[in-house]
Design a protein around this motif. Structure first.
Motif, PDB file in Angstrom:
ATOM      1  N   UNK A 170      -6.368  -1.547   2.965  1.00  0.00           N
ATOM      2  CA  UNK A 170      -5.561  -2.630   2.389  1.00  0.00           C
ATOM      3  C   UNK A 170      -4.124  -2.559   2.902  1.00  0.00           C
ATOM      4  N   UNK A 171      -3.578  -3.708   3.286  1.00  0.00           N
ATOM      5  CA  UNK A 171      -2.166  -3.787   3.674  1.00  0.00           C
ATOM      6  C   UNK A 171      -1.332  -3.772   2.395  1.00  0.00           C
ATOM      7  N   UNK A 172      -0.477  -2.753   2.233  1.00  0.00           N
ATOM      8  CA  UNK A 172       0.309  -2.647   0.999  1.00  0.00           C
ATOM      9  C   UNK A 172       1.800  -2.892   1.228  1.00  0.00           C
ATOM     10  N   UNK A 173       2.208  -2.971   2.508  1.00  0.00           N
ATOM     11  CA  UNK A 173       3.607  -3.292   2.805  1.00  0.00           C
ATOM     12  C   UNK A 173       3.707  -3.789   4.239  1.00  0.00           C
ATOM     13  N   UNK A 174       4.599  -4.760   4.461  1.00  0.00           N
ATOM     14  CA  UNK A 174       4.841  -5.291   5.806  1.00  0.00           C
ATOM     15  C   UNK A 174       6.340  -5.320   6.046  1.00  0.00           C
ATOM     16  N   UNK A 175       6.772  -4.753   7.150  1.00  0.00           N
ATOM     17  CA  UNK A 175       8.195  -4.734   7.516  1.00  0.00           C
ATOM     18  C   UNK A 175       8.365  -5.454   8.844  1.00  0.00           C
ATOM     19  N   UNK A 176       9.227  -6.445   8.888  1.00  0.00           N
ATOM     20  CA  UNK A 176       9.510  -7.151  10.139  1.00  0.00           C
ATOM     21  C   UNK A 176      10.579  -6.370  10.885  1.00  0.00           C
ATOM     22  N   UNK A 177      10.172  -5.699  11.966  1.00  0.00           N
ATOM     23  CA  UNK A 177      11.085  -4.847  12.725  1.00  0.00           C
ATOM     24  C   UNK A 177      11.927  -5.657  13.708  1.00  0.00           C
ATOM     25  N   UNK A 205       9.056  -9.939  17.250  1.00  0.00           N
ATOM     26  CA  UNK A 205       7.641  -9.860  17.631  1.00  0.00           C
ATOM     27  C   UNK A 205       6.982  -8.526  17.303  1.00  0.00           C
ATOM     28  N   UNK A 206       7.597  -7.724  16.445  1.00  0.00           N
ATOM     29  CA  UNK A 206       7.018  -6.436  16.038  1.00  0.00           C
ATOM     30  C   UNK A 206       7.091  -6.302  14.521  1.00  0.00           C
ATOM     31  N   UNK A 207       5.955  -5.971  13.913  1.00  0.00           N
ATOM     32  CA  UNK A 207       5.897  -5.716  12.484  1.00  0.00           C
ATOM     33  C   UNK A 207       5.257  -4.354  12.226  1.00  0.00           C
ATOM     34  N   UNK A 208       5.718  -3.689  11.176  1.00  0.00           N
ATOM     35  CA  UNK A 208       5.103  -2.442  10.730  1.00  0.00           C
ATOM     36  C   UNK A 208       4.279  -2.725   9.480  1.00  0.00           C
ATOM     37  N   UNK A 209       3.029  -2.243   9.502  1.00  0.00           N
ATOM     38  CA  UNK A 209       2.109  -2.438   8.380  1.00  0.00           C
ATOM     39  C   UNK A 209       1.793  -1.085   7.757  1.00  0.00           C
ATOM     40  N   UNK A 210       1.993  -0.981   6.456  1.00  0.00           N
ATOM     41  CA  UNK A 210       1.556   0.221   5.747  1.00  0.00           C
ATOM     42  C   UNK A 210       0.168  -0.058   5.193  1.00  0.00           C
ATOM     43  N   UNK A 211      -0.774   0.826   5.525  1.00  0.00           N
ATOM     44  CA  UNK A 211      -2.170   0.637   5.136  1.00  0.00           C
ATOM     45  C   UNK A 211      -2.599   1.697   4.125  1.00  0.00           C
ATOM     46  N   UNK A 212      -3.260   1.256   3.086  1.00  0.00           N
ATOM     47  CA  UNK A 212      -3.870   2.179   2.127  1.00  0.00           C
ATOM     48  C   UNK A 212      -5.319   2.383   2.552  1.00  0.00           C
ATOM     49  N   UNK A 213      -5.615   3.605   2.984  1.00  0.00           N
ATOM     50  CA  UNK A 213      -6.940   3.900   3.514  1.00  0.00           C
ATOM     51  C   UNK A 213      -7.937   4.176   2.399  1.00  0.00           C
ATOM     52  N   UNK A 214      -9.194   4.044   2.757  1.00  0.00           N
ATOM     53  CA  UNK A 214     -10.277   4.319   1.811  1.00  0.00           C
ATOM     54  C   UNK A 214     -10.334   5.814   1.488  1.00  0.00           C
ATOM     55  N   UNK A 215     -10.033   6.632   2.486  1.00  0.00           N
ATOM     56  CA  UNK A 215     -10.007   8.083   2.279  1.00  0.00           C
ATOM     57  C   UNK A 215      -8.930   8.693   3.173  1.00  0.00           C
TER      58      UNK A 215
END
Length: 280
Positions: A12-19, A22-32
């Motif tokens: 799940x994408x839990x945060x998006x930062x516009x760097x 044309x570049x974005x950072x995505x924080x992902x919550x993994x299943x494990x």
């Protein structure tokens, strides 16, 4: 039952930062939780479109929520840039060999990045800072971008610049400033190497880690070789078209090496005969 290596796990994408534009950072919550080394990559799958390899840009000490920084360059990355917090993507990995921590730890390190190439280096920098590396060794970051607005991780770089520690030095440059305010160097990244040559020559058994476009790697490696840098301690992360991530499809072959499994990190000594872009 044999696990299907091509089957992604949901994240799940839990945060998006516009760097940058044309570049974005995505924080992902993994299943494990996953364990990884800085420099390794994930295969990120956008359902219904396809997948692409993307370096992990967060610290390996954070195993459940990982960050990826994505430049908008094709179908998958363009769709990812349209994603919102709460959306689900597929994740496979981590893959690749990562940076040689066994060689880096215990000696001075010079990290040289260009553009989005700072993403995997950010993972390494965060790990080194979190584990007290600069209390024992010198750490240099030389980073360049096309313009001030193309500099990634601006807030984090500002924090790094303000770290009161003589063993950690950060140097920045851009190709041009146009009308933007800029208080650092102007020129290509290799100009920083040339400017800092007297300092770099004094380092203790140093290792160089380079991430960026091939043309940048080419000129930085040439400059390091002119300085008589140990060929076995010049490492770079190669950007090459990768598909499967597990060495089956052959898309990323360079000679007898597969970037996805033998790399993406290689030493100059290991790959010199296969790196035509270094010559010329």
């Amino acid at each position: 039952m044999i696990e299907n290596p091509y089957l992604p796990s949901p994240a799940k994408i839990i945060e998006i930062i516009e760097e940058t534009p044309d570049i974005k950072t995505f924080k992902l919550e993994l299943e494990r939780e996953i364990s990884f080394t800085p420099g390794q990559f994930l295969e990120i799958y956008c359902y219904g479109v396809g997948e692409m390899p993307i370096s992990i840009s967060s610290s390996p000490l954070e195993k459940k929520n990982v960050e990826i920084s994505v430049k908008k360059v094709g179908k998958v990355s363009s769709l990812l840039h349209e994603a919102e917090v709460g959306d689900i993507v597929g994740v496979r990995g981590p893959y690749g060999n990562g940076f040689p921590l066994d060689i880096i730890l215990g000696r001075d390190a010079v990290l040289i990045g260009g553009g989005i190439g700072l993403a995997p280096l950010r993972s390494l920098i965060k790990y080194l800072l979190e584990t007290g590396f600069i209390s024992r060794n010198k750490l240099y970051l030389l980073y360049g971008a096309r313009s001030p607005r193309d500099v990634v991780f601006k807030n984090e770089i500002e924090k790094w610049l303000n770290i009161d520690e003589k063993n950690f030095r950060v140097y920045l440059t851009v190709d041009s400033t146009e009308s933007e305010e800029w208080n650092h160097e102007i020129g290509f990244v290799n100009s920083l190497v040339d400017k800092l040559k007297p300092e770099l020559k004094k380092l203790n058994n140093p290792v160089a880690i380079i991430c960026g476009p091939p043309i940048m790697i080419k000129f930085v490696v040439k400059d390091l070789l002119k300085m008589k840098w140990n060929e076995a301690r010049i490492f770079f992360s190669l950007e090459r078209v990768m598909k499967c991530g597990i060495g089956k499809c052959g898309h990323c072959a360079i000679g007898d090496k597969y970037v996805c499994i033998d790399g993406p990190v290689f030493s100059y000594k290991e790959m010199a005969s296969n790196l035509e872009f270094i010559e010329g």
